[in-house]
Write an enzyme that holds these catalytic residues in place. Sequence first.
Site, PDB file in Angstrom:
ATOM      1  CG  ASP A  82      -0.190   4.424  17.638  1.00  0.00           C
ATOM      2  OD1 ASP A  82       0.998   4.373  18.034  1.00  0.00           O
ATOM      3  OD2 ASP A  82      -0.852   3.407  17.392  1.00  0.00           O
ATOM      4  CE  LYS A  83       6.295   3.574  15.417  1.00  0.00           C
ATOM      5  NZ  LYS A  83       7.363   2.582  15.173  1.00  0.00           N
ATOM      6  CG  HIS A  84       1.374   1.578  10.951  1.00  0.00           C
ATOM      7  ND1 HIS A  84       1.007   0.396  11.562  1.00  0.00           N
ATOM      8  CD2 HIS A  84       1.717   1.250   9.682  1.00  0.00           C
ATOM      9  CE1 HIS A  84       1.112  -0.590  10.685  1.00  0.00           C
ATOM     10  NE2 HIS A  84       1.539  -0.102   9.540  1.00  0.00           N
ATOM     11  CB  SER A  85       6.869   1.035  11.784  1.00  0.00           C
ATOM     12  OG  SER A  85       7.808   0.337  11.005  1.00  0.00           O
ATOM     13  CB  THR A  87       5.732  -3.558  18.831  1.00  0.00           C
ATOM     14  OG1 THR A  87       6.403  -2.763  17.866  1.00  0.00           O
ATOM     15  CG2 THR A  87       5.738  -2.839  20.162  1.00  0.00           C
ATOM     16  NE  ARG A 130      -5.716  -6.789   0.451  1.00  0.00           N
ATOM     17  CZ  ARG A 130      -4.998  -6.078   1.324  1.00  0.00           C
ATOM     18  NH1 ARG A 130      -5.443  -5.854   2.548  1.00  0.00           N
ATOM     19  NH2 ARG A 130      -3.838  -5.572   0.987  1.00  0.00           N
ATOM     20  CB  SER A 142      -5.566  -3.249   5.085  1.00  0.00           C
ATOM     21  OG  SER A 142      -5.159  -4.191   6.021  1.00  0.00           O
ATOM     22  CE  LYS A 152      -4.865  -3.739  10.173  1.00  0.00           C
ATOM     23  NZ  LYS A 152      -4.437  -4.805   9.301  1.00  0.00           N
TER      24      LYS A 152
HETATM   25  N1  URA Z   1      -0.459  -4.759   6.738  1.00  0.00           N
HETATM   26  C1  URA Z   1      -1.809  -4.628   6.892  1.00  0.00           C
HETATM   27  O1  URA Z   1      -2.296  -4.428   7.995  1.00  0.00           O
HETATM   28  N2  URA Z   1      -2.589  -4.732   5.803  1.00  0.00           N
HETATM   29  C2  URA Z   1      -2.109  -4.949   4.562  1.00  0.00           C
HETATM   30  O2  URA Z   1      -2.872  -5.008   3.620  1.00  0.00           O
HETATM   31  C3  URA Z   1      -0.711  -5.090   4.406  1.00  0.00           C
HETATM   32  C4  URA Z   1       0.092  -4.985   5.519  1.00  0.00           C
END
Ligand code: URA
Length: 442
Positions: free
Chosen positions: A81-84, A121, A169, A184, A188
């Site tokens: 996968d990719k995360h931006s 997305t 937070r 964080s 996920k």
């Molecule tokens: N996106 C997240 O999922 N967690 C964070 O702490 C900041 C941005």
Amino acid sequence: MFIAQEFIRTKRDNKPLSKEMIDDFIKGVMDETVTNEHISAFAMAVFFNSLDMDERTFLTQAMRDSGNVLQWDNLNGPVVDKHSTGGVGDVVSLMLGPILSACGAYVPMISGRGLGHTGGTLDKFESIIGYNVTPDDQLFAKVVKECGVAIIGQTSSLAPADKRIYSIRDTTSTVESVAMISSSILAKKLAEGLDALCLDVKVGSGAFMPTYEKSKELAQSIVTIANKAGVKCEAVLTDMNQVLASTAGNAVEVFEAVEYLMNKNINPRLHAVTKALCSSSLVIAGLYKTEEQAGKKVEEVLKNGKALEIFSKMVNMLGGPLDFVEKYDTYLTKAPIIRPIYAQQTGIVESMNTIEIGMAVVGLGGGRMKPSDKIDHSVGFSQMIKLGEKVDSQTPIAFVHAKDEDTFKFAEQKVLNALKIGDKAPKIQEIYETVTYDENQK
Ligand code: URA
């Protein structure tokens, strides 16, 4: 026995936290023996004293394991996968998922909604009539298996400890900690059961992190934790000093993604970033030895229509129309007003305040300020001007897609304010650098 105040004191006094202590803390977050006060005090202690890479890895793994971790057995390729970190006109995922699948990877992409100035997305996919962003686990697994890619939304069973900690937070001014942001995001993503993860860390006027140095620090942090947790990961630092695609919004970005996959309208900036992220993903997933070989394959599956075919199949399997890619122009809703806007002076676009463009999309109704806001998928911008291009009072700088005259005028003003027109062409770059794993990173 776990005593929350001892745990907080350890971090307050800048002493190391063990895996066992962190596991117990997350257990307490889940069974609510750890209170909101404990979580906020811990988050503030981390904000000031940070976490080393081992502590970040323990925290990430404990939050990942607080919910379901997807298992992928009997697939014929790596799970990637990719995360931006988020941007404006960042439509990459819509093309990257099908491209990676066409190149032999499996992509169970769990993505989010837009918040603040950045697009999401999931919101883009919801522009497609019938597309179900929350399929049940069986359908999700079936689409990943048969299509090689499924792009869906987050479920509450994914890293629930992060959900509780993040919301605290958010209200205690402790979000801005690279250690906590990394854990964080990764908790996920790692719950997707990945073999490899490619990160797109944005840099510039529309980026989540405020400076190049902070973006790089986040990239190094996530790459280190992911690799320590057993997932191959590298990060590409890419430019967000201007809108990435030619469009910004939801339906307009889906329109651009389909035309990109059809080889009908390829924005070179968008292509450079998409290709770099796809190539990096394919190499870390072990499918190709070099980025050059991977890049050639990416071009091939775009040219031969394989990536488009996979996009079409995924849309249909998740409830969208069978003929979506043939009739995207009719299916995607159009705003009542689609009109050009013009610069008030002649010159060259020297810079763009990209956050302002993102906020103009929000003002048009295409984004949200708080998670419960409803959005209008039809609004946004198309044919967006690029840095270094010439403007005058006759040439459109963008087309605004608006629901009424008031929001049209608001968006027009926002875009005009966001552009700095002068006489110097700025230096333009799409890709800055790739951050790879360094075992010695502390
Ligand atoms: N996106 C997240 O999922 N967690 C964070 O702490 C900041 C941005």
